[in-house]
Design an enzyme around this catalytic site. Structure first.
Site, mmCIF file in Angstrom:
data_model
loop_
_atom_site.group_PDB
_atom_site.id
_atom_site.type_symbol
_atom_site.label_atom_id
_atom_site.label_comp_id
_atom_site.label_asym_id
_atom_site.label_seq_id
_atom_site.Cartn_x
_atom_site.Cartn_y
_atom_site.Cartn_z
ATOM 1 N N ALA A 74 49.541 77.448 -15.785
ATOM 2 C CA ALA A 74 49.915 78.170 -17.008
ATOM 3 C C ALA A 74 50.565 79.518 -16.699
ATOM 4 O O ALA A 74 51.388 80.005 -17.481
ATOM 5 C CB ALA A 74 48.694 78.355 -17.907
ATOM 6 N N ASN B 33 41.073 83.266 -24.021
ATOM 7 C CA ASN B 33 40.224 82.872 -22.898
ATOM 8 C C ASN B 33 38.945 83.694 -22.782
ATOM 9 O O ASN B 33 37.961 83.236 -22.220
ATOM 10 C CB ASN B 33 41.021 82.944 -21.593
ATOM 11 N N ALA C 58 46.265 72.188 -15.751
ATOM 12 C CA ALA C 58 45.323 71.078 -15.575
ATOM 13 C C ALA C 58 43.896 71.553 -15.322
ATOM 14 O O ALA C 58 42.938 70.908 -15.747
ATOM 15 C CB ALA C 58 45.785 70.185 -14.420
ATOM 16 N N HIS C 59 43.747 72.706 -14.651
ATOM 17 C CA HIS C 59 42.405 73.037 -14.144
ATOM 18 C C HIS C 59 41.448 73.596 -15.191
ATOM 19 O O HIS C 59 40.294 73.869 -14.895
ATOM 20 C CB HIS C 59 42.496 73.974 -12.938
ATOM 21 N N THR D 158 60.192 70.065 -4.896
ATOM 22 C CA THR D 158 59.690 68.691 -4.826
ATOM 23 C C THR D 158 58.429 68.548 -5.669
ATOM 24 O O THR D 158 57.526 69.387 -5.600
ATOM 25 C CB THR D 158 59.401 68.318 -3.357
ATOM 26 N N CYS E 56 40.319 86.811 -13.808
ATOM 27 C CA CYS E 56 41.328 87.624 -13.134
ATOM 28 C C CYS E 56 41.045 89.105 -13.342
ATOM 29 O O CYS E 56 41.379 89.934 -12.514
ATOM 30 C CB CYS E 56 42.705 87.291 -13.677
HETATM 31 C C1 LIG Z 1 43.699 80.238 -17.132
HETATM 32 C C2 LIG Z 1 44.703 80.767 -18.085
HETATM 33 C C3 LIG Z 1 46.015 81.062 -17.681
HETATM 34 C C4 LIG Z 1 46.458 80.917 -16.241
HETATM 35 O O1 LIG Z 1 46.526 79.584 -15.877
HETATM 36 P P1 LIG Z 1 46.725 79.145 -14.350
HETATM 37 O O2 LIG Z 1 46.940 77.690 -14.445
HETATM 38 O O3 LIG Z 1 45.462 79.529 -13.666
HETATM 39 O O4 LIG Z 1 47.905 79.873 -13.833
HETATM 40 C C5 LIG Z 1 46.902 81.528 -18.619
HETATM 41 N N1 LIG Z 1 46.533 81.704 -19.885
HETATM 42 C C6 LIG Z 1 45.294 81.439 -20.326
HETATM 43 C C7 LIG Z 1 44.949 81.641 -21.757
HETATM 44 C C8 LIG Z 1 44.334 80.969 -19.435
HETATM 45 O O5 LIG Z 1 43.101 80.730 -19.863
#
Ligand SMILES: *Cc1c(COP(=O)(O)O)cnc(C)c1O
Length: 387
Positions: free
Chosen positions: A77, A157, A206-207, A245, A330
């Site tokens: 993301a 988040n 995805a995570h 790739t 973060c």
């Molecule tokens: C986790 C998160 C991101 C960052 O996503 P990554 O895949 O870890 O780069 C961005 N925005 C929100 C709202 C998130 O919760």
């Protein structure tokens, strides 16, 4: 050493990989027929890899009501937010240099916007109400004749508040302004339909959905087509929007994770919501606690709670048997209080005595009961020390 692990209540930071997803990824890595470059159309190895990539693209698209050819693979993301915001702003720089966003966005949006400000763009950062909600009237009032982009997240988040994306979408479509939505936290928890919500660009990862780390996607509206200036240049993959790739096994994992998220959304949400209620009932027994963010307009999985009369760090330290977070993963490396809670009008001190509990697919009632017992015990102990 045989220490027991803490109870995992940090699903908003990242989720464990679903075993079904892990299995599919391992199978993909083991299958010699899938080791070709998905862009090599001249031989069978490439074409087979391409086929599984396209299957995953359709799975992701289906989870958000999109056409498969509107999905661009990225690394997550963060990259999707960068591609959407830099991409749209730079492509449309002659149409206007004003952007509207909010103070409670993820850093991957805020820091991208800060870079654009250095390039001569102007950004209006909306301040949400004290319940975390950005009202559509605020967005409407912020729009100017030179506004080209609105970037607002779906689910926050840190506090789990859900924004009314459909209302933002109607407004933006009416006014001819692009709408980008960071939906990293909403897939699998809230039904998504980019067409019905009039979203032009949407970031996914995805995570946060029981898939692997390091793979994400950006939805880019195709009808009518929308121009973006790429961040990566090279082989011209992904319609030239993201060269490099394609990581076949990562993509297979994300595709299955999104299919499972869509298929199991209703049952996951019902179960997680009941557990969240049990957690909140238990935490409330501490007394002098405050739920941050609107109590109703929120995702099923997140509770952000301020504990009066306690320092957040001492609480987190005392609660070492729980894996929780004081803010976003973060931001929690820094000592400063959460900028999201500050934007809601919380004092530095109260913002610092707040914890985020986030639940997920593998949370069970025994874990919630153990967490509640630990929280009540430690809050009472710390308060008695302080008092
Ligand atoms: C986790 C998160 C991101 C960052 O996503 P990554 O895949 O870890 O780069 C961005 N925005 C929100 C709202 C998130 O919760």
């Amino acid at each position: 050493m045989n220490r027991t692990l803490p109870i995992y209540l940090d699903y908003a930071a990242t989720t464990p990989v679903d075993p079904r997803v892990a299995e599919a990824m391992i199978e993909c890595l083991r299958d010699v027929q899938l080791q070709g470059n998905p862009s090599s159309m001249t031989h069978e190895f490439g074409r087979r890899a391409r086929a599984v990539v396209e299957k995953a693209r359709a799975q992701v698209a289906s989870a958000i009501g999109a056409r498969a050819d509107s999905i661009i693979w990225t690394s997550g993301a963060t990259e999707s937010n960068n591609l959407a915001i830099f991409g749209a702003a730079r492509f449309n720089r002659d149409r206007g240099r004003h952007i509207v966003s909010a103070r409670t966005e993820h850093k991957a949006v805020l820091d991208t916007l800060k870079q654009l400000e250095a390039e001569g763009f102007e950004v209006t950062y909306l301040k949400p109400a004290c319940d975390g909600i950005v009202h559509v009237e605020q967005v409407s009032e912020a729009l100017r004749s030179d506004t080209q982009l609105v970037s607002l997240m779906h689910v926050n988040n840190e506090i789990g508040v859900v924004q009314d994306i459909a209302a933002f979408g109607r407004l933006c479509r009416e006014r001819g302004v692009l709408l980008h939505v960071d939906a990293a936290q909403s897939v699998g928890k809230i039904p998504l339909d980019v067409q019905a919500m009039n979203v032009d660009l949407m970031s996914m990862t995805a995570h946060k959905v029981y898939g692997p780390k390091g793979i994400g996607a950006l939805y880019v509206r195709r009808t009518p087509p929308l121009g973006l200036r790429p961040l990566m240049f090279g082989g011209g993959q992904e319609l030239g929007l993201r060269s490099g790739t394609l990581p076949t096994h990562q993509i297979v994992g994300m595709g299955l994770a999104f299919e499972l998220a869509q298929r199991e959304l209703t049952s996951d949400v019902a179960r997680i919501k009941a557990l969240r209620q049990r957690l909140w009932d238990g935490i409330s027994k501490c007394g002098d606690v405050e739920l941050n963010g609107d109590p109703e307009q929120r995702v099923c999985s997140v509770l952000n709670v301020s504990f009066h009369g306690i320092e957040g760090e001492s609480l987190q330290f005392a609660l070492s048997e729980l894996a929780v977070s004081t803010g976003s993963a973060c931001a929690s490396a820094s000592e400063s209080p959460s900028y999201v809670l500050r934007a809601l009008g919380r004092s530095d001190q109260l913002a610092q005595s707040s914890l985020r509990f986030s639940l997920g697919r593998y949370t069970n009632q025994a874990e919630i009961d153990a967490a509640v017992a630990a929280i009540n015990r430690e809050v009472a102990r710390l308060r008695s020390l302080a008092g």
